[in-house]
Design a protein around this motif. Structure first.
Motif, PDB file in Angstrom:
ATOM      1  N   LEU A 234       0.876  -1.138  -0.024  1.00  0.00           N
ATOM      2  CA  LEU A 234      -0.080   0.159   0.042  1.00  0.00           C
ATOM      3  C   LEU A 234       0.875   1.346   0.139  1.00  0.00           C
ATOM      4  O   LEU A 234       0.531   2.289  -0.775  1.00  0.00           O
ATOM      5  CB  LEU A 234      -1.024   0.003   1.253  1.00  0.00           C
ATOM      6  CG  LEU A 234      -2.091  -0.964   1.080  1.00  0.00           C
ATOM      7  CD1 LEU A 234      -2.692  -0.980   2.374  1.00  0.00           C
ATOM      8  CD2 LEU A 234      -3.249  -0.344   0.035  1.00  0.00           C
ATOM      9  N   CYS A 237       2.018   1.814  -3.550  1.00  0.00           N
ATOM     10  CA  CYS A 237       0.754   2.369  -4.237  1.00  0.00           C
ATOM     11  C   CYS A 237       0.517   3.776  -3.855  1.00  0.00           C
ATOM     12  O   CYS A 237       0.335   4.716  -4.883  1.00  0.00           O
ATOM     13  CB  CYS A 237      -0.538   1.670  -4.164  1.00  0.00           C
ATOM     14  SG  CYS A 237      -0.233  -0.149  -4.716  1.00  0.00           S
ATOM     15  N   LEU A 238       0.684   4.063  -2.685  1.00  0.00           N
ATOM     16  CA  LEU A 238       0.507   5.459  -2.100  1.00  0.00           C
ATOM     17  C   LEU A 238       1.670   6.578  -2.825  1.00  0.00           C
ATOM     18  O   LEU A 238       1.524   7.571  -3.391  1.00  0.00           O
ATOM     19  CB  LEU A 238       0.397   5.567  -0.707  1.00  0.00           C
ATOM     20  CG  LEU A 238       0.706   7.119  -0.146  1.00  0.00           C
ATOM     21  CD1 LEU A 238      -0.580   7.706  -0.337  1.00  0.00           C
ATOM     22  CD2 LEU A 238       0.626   6.874   1.339  1.00  0.00           C
ATOM     23  N   LEU A 267      -3.760   0.100  -6.449  1.00  0.00           N
ATOM     24  CA  LEU A 267      -4.477   0.260  -5.277  1.00  0.00           C
ATOM     25  C   LEU A 267      -5.685  -0.434  -4.926  1.00  0.00           C
ATOM     26  O   LEU A 267      -5.741  -1.486  -4.058  1.00  0.00           O
ATOM     27  CB  LEU A 267      -4.471   1.717  -5.014  1.00  0.00           C
ATOM     28  CG  LEU A 267      -5.450   2.184  -3.808  1.00  0.00           C
ATOM     29  CD1 LEU A 267      -4.502   1.655  -2.316  1.00  0.00           C
ATOM     30  CD2 LEU A 267      -5.628   3.526  -3.695  1.00  0.00           C
ATOM     31  N   ARG A 268      -6.476  -0.484  -6.051  1.00  0.00           N
ATOM     32  CA  ARG A 268      -7.699  -1.201  -5.897  1.00  0.00           C
ATOM     33  C   ARG A 268      -7.492  -2.974  -5.876  1.00  0.00           C
ATOM     34  O   ARG A 268      -8.285  -3.365  -5.198  1.00  0.00           O
ATOM     35  CB  ARG A 268      -8.604  -0.674  -7.107  1.00  0.00           C
ATOM     36  CG  ARG A 268      -9.090   0.495  -7.017  1.00  0.00           C
ATOM     37  CD  ARG A 268     -10.098   1.163  -7.959  1.00  0.00           C
ATOM     38  NE  ARG A 268     -11.282   0.285  -7.885  1.00  0.00           N
ATOM     39  CZ  ARG A 268     -12.080  -0.162  -8.768  1.00  0.00           C
ATOM     40  NH1 ARG A 268     -11.840   0.106  -9.932  1.00  0.00           N
ATOM     41  NH2 ARG A 268     -13.189  -1.009  -8.503  1.00  0.00           N
ATOM     42  N   ASN A 287     -11.649   2.711  -1.799  1.00  0.00           N
ATOM     43  CA  ASN A 287     -11.821   2.093  -3.004  1.00  0.00           C
ATOM     44  C   ASN A 287     -12.715   2.656  -3.964  1.00  0.00           C
ATOM     45  O   ASN A 287     -12.413   2.819  -5.260  1.00  0.00           O
ATOM     46  CB  ASN A 287     -12.380   0.799  -2.953  1.00  0.00           C
ATOM     47  CG  ASN A 287     -12.424  -0.174  -4.002  1.00  0.00           C
ATOM     48  OD1 ASN A 287     -11.201  -0.422  -4.844  1.00  0.00           O
ATOM     49  ND2 ASN A 287     -13.323  -0.592  -4.749  1.00  0.00           N
ATOM     50  N   ALA A 290     -10.992   5.833  -5.456  1.00  0.00           N
ATOM     51  CA  ALA A 290      -9.836   5.464  -6.201  1.00  0.00           C
ATOM     52  C   ALA A 290     -10.593   5.151  -7.566  1.00  0.00           C
ATOM     53  O   ALA A 290      -9.945   5.631  -8.743  1.00  0.00           O
ATOM     54  CB  ALA A 290      -8.942   4.167  -5.927  1.00  0.00           C
ATOM     55  N   LEU A 358      -5.944   8.310   2.557  1.00  0.00           N
ATOM     56  CA  LEU A 358      -5.155   7.226   2.118  1.00  0.00           C
ATOM     57  C   LEU A 358      -3.941   7.073   3.082  1.00  0.00           C
ATOM     58  O   LEU A 358      -3.660   5.857   3.387  1.00  0.00           O
ATOM     59  CB  LEU A 358      -4.744   7.266   0.664  1.00  0.00           C
ATOM     60  CG  LEU A 358      -4.013   6.006   0.014  1.00  0.00           C
ATOM     61  CD1 LEU A 358      -4.804   4.631   0.344  1.00  0.00           C
ATOM     62  CD2 LEU A 358      -3.920   6.226  -1.367  1.00  0.00           C
TER      63      LEU A 358
END
Length: 515
Positions: A234, A237-238, A267-268, A287, A290, A358
């Motif tokens: 995560l 992704c961030l 991310l999803r 989610n 996003a 997030l």
């Protein structure tokens, strides 16, 4: 002692405007106090401390000097967490032997190993600071630093905001950020002052060059628990999302929207893959956000692909068709307008709230659900167990969608493409758990089948974008160009599809590496 703070770059607002916002928020107990801080960062000639992740600083605060050692620094989405040890430094002289924490002292002395300590860089900051408090008892120090970093005869300006936790939960820092940056435009500070100083000394700048950021591989261990593995992915992704938000805001590079959309999709996919342990109302909400942002970014990305890749390819191959170049220019103009709208969106409050929330979700275990008494046990399960289950589930869905592949209609092909993408992301997330010689052949064949389905998707995008009732109205050359591009993209896709069955068979023959 551990230091936890949120760090932001003060881009557009002046310090006085920012402090007016602080005053209006009613979070501050009083007006800010101002002082000048001079900090000198030291290291060995070979930068042994930097290589060990240690920063050694001498800071002059008023008439006194303080020696500070920072260790185990982590900076994700603007949230900095670092170990910090301080002691007086009479006369402004570094003295590693005086570090009060024995373990930190031993680590520093081992790194230095008798080598001389010398200045690497210096910061001179005018700091305005005030204490903030929330109703739940959270206390934080807000500091606005305006000044310069100096190194190697060079200097660079820096304006940075820090919100340091004094008491309470780190979640309070994010609540404060929501209040103080309510108008949007927030940009995380992604490097410490020490890291910026080293960069200035070595490369003559305090920020890496702004460029689209691709996804990076995250290595996870087989004995790692599911929660820690999820957190690390995560964070990746961030970082990809937050960096590319800035890229799209400031650069015209078409790769920026592409990598931003990939980051949002990844991310999803993490949310989906780790749903057994991360499932929570907040995860569901993030989610949805996003998905919304991905759709907005996709509008620009699709225009870029059609204008810059598909139409320009045909225009270059067939220069005797003047309508193709005109069509490419027309689409590029549309893309400029969509880019302008997207940039307004990316500095707005909704995207900013998404990034703050997030970061909070990732860094404060926002997935915890107090009423879910079995969640703790699931979070502590070995990630290898979750990986096998997640990959098996996605592989089963791919095989189901691929049945009778040569007879699939357009909608069925699209659904297969989506399942292949989900399988690929999951495979990449967990690839480090398995031998490379088993992972690589599977991923290679998976990507080849994806390419075929990607051409089909491009053809569908072209048709949806160009086949409207007003497309090329009244312009014979434009209508001819549109028909040309639609026909060429459809022919390319169908030609590739003829080999889809063989590619699917090859994928089936590659033994699933997780079994």
């Amino acid at each position: 002692m551990s230091e936890v703070e949120l760090k932001f770059i003060l881009d557009d607002s002046s310090p006085s405007e920012f402090w007016a916002r602080v005053k209006a928020s009613k979070l501050a107990k009083g007006g800010p106090t101002t002082k000048t801080l001079r900090s000198i960062y030291l290291d060995t000639p070979e930068h042994a401390l930097k290589k060990a992740g240690i920063a050694l600083r001498l800071r002059r605060d008023g008439r006194r000097w303080v020696q500070t050692v920072k260790t185990r620094a982590e900076l994700h989405g603007g949230l900095s967490q670092v170990g910090e040890v301080e002691n007086p430094a009479p006369g402004g002289r570094a003295c590693p032997e005086a570090i009060p924490d024995a373990s930190v002292r031993d680590e520093v002395l081992q790194c230095v190993n008798g080598a001389p300590l010398q200045p690497v860089c210096e910061t001179v900051m005018k700091r305005s600071a005030s204490e903030l408090s929330l109703e739940d008892g959270t206390r934080a120090e807000l500091a606005v630093d305006v000044g310069q970093i100096l190194a190697g005869g060079r200097s660079a300006d820096l304006r940075e905001v820090e919100i340091e936790l004094l008491e309470g939960s780190p979640a309070g820092l994010f609540e404060i950020a929501h209040v103080l940056f309510s108008d949007g435009g927030l940009r995380f500070s992604r490097l410490s002052k020490a890291a910026r100083g080293y960069l200035l000394a070595e490369e003559g700048r305090i920020d890496p060059p702004l460029a689209p950021r691709n996804a990076e591989d995250i290595a996870i261990d087989t004995d790692e628990i599911a929660e820690h593995a999820a957190r690390d992915i995560l964070r990746e992704c961030l970082d990809q999302i937050a960096t590319n938000v800035v890229v799209v805001r400031k650069l015209d590079d078409s790769e920026g929207p592409h990598q931003l959309r990939i980051g949002l999709r990844r991310l999803r996919s993490v949310f989906s893959v780790y749903a057994p342990v991360l499932e929570s109302p907040e995860m569901g909400r993030l989610n949805d956000e996003a998905r919304w942002l991905g759709q907005e970014v996709g509008k620009l990305r699709d225009l870029d692909v059609v204008a810059n890749d598909i139409v320009q390819r045909e225009a270059g191959t067939h220069p005797d068709e003047p309508g193709l170049a005109a069509l490419s220019n027309s689409l590029s103009q549309q893309a400029k307008e969509v880019r302008r709208h997207l940039r307004e969106l990316l500095v707005g409050t909704r995207v900013q709230a998404f990034l703050i929330d997030l970061t909070q979700f990732v860094e404060t275990r926002g997935w915890l659900v107090p009423q879910d008494f079995g969640q703790t046990e699931r979070l502590a399960e070995p990630v290898a167990k979750l990986a096998g289950q997640a990959l098996g589930k996605r592989w089963k869905r791919v095989r189901k969608r691929a049945r009778g592949i040569e007879t699939l209609d357009t909608e069925q092909r699209h659904k297969l493409r989506k399942q292949l993408k989900k399988l690929r992301y999951a495979a990449e997330f967990f690839s480090s758990l398995y031998p490379t010689k088993r992972v690589d052949p599977f991923l290679k064949r998976l990507k080849k089948l994806q390419t075929v389905l990607g051409d089909l998707n491009d053809a569908a995008t072209v048709k949806a974008m160009l086949a409207g009732p007003d497309a090329g109205a009244g312009d014979a050359a434009a209508q001819r160009a549109i028909g040309w591009v639609i026909g060429a993209s459809q022919a390319r896709a169908e030609h590739g599809w003829t080999g889809a069955k063989a590619r699917q068979r090859k994928l089936e023959e590659a033994h699933p590496f997780w079994k």
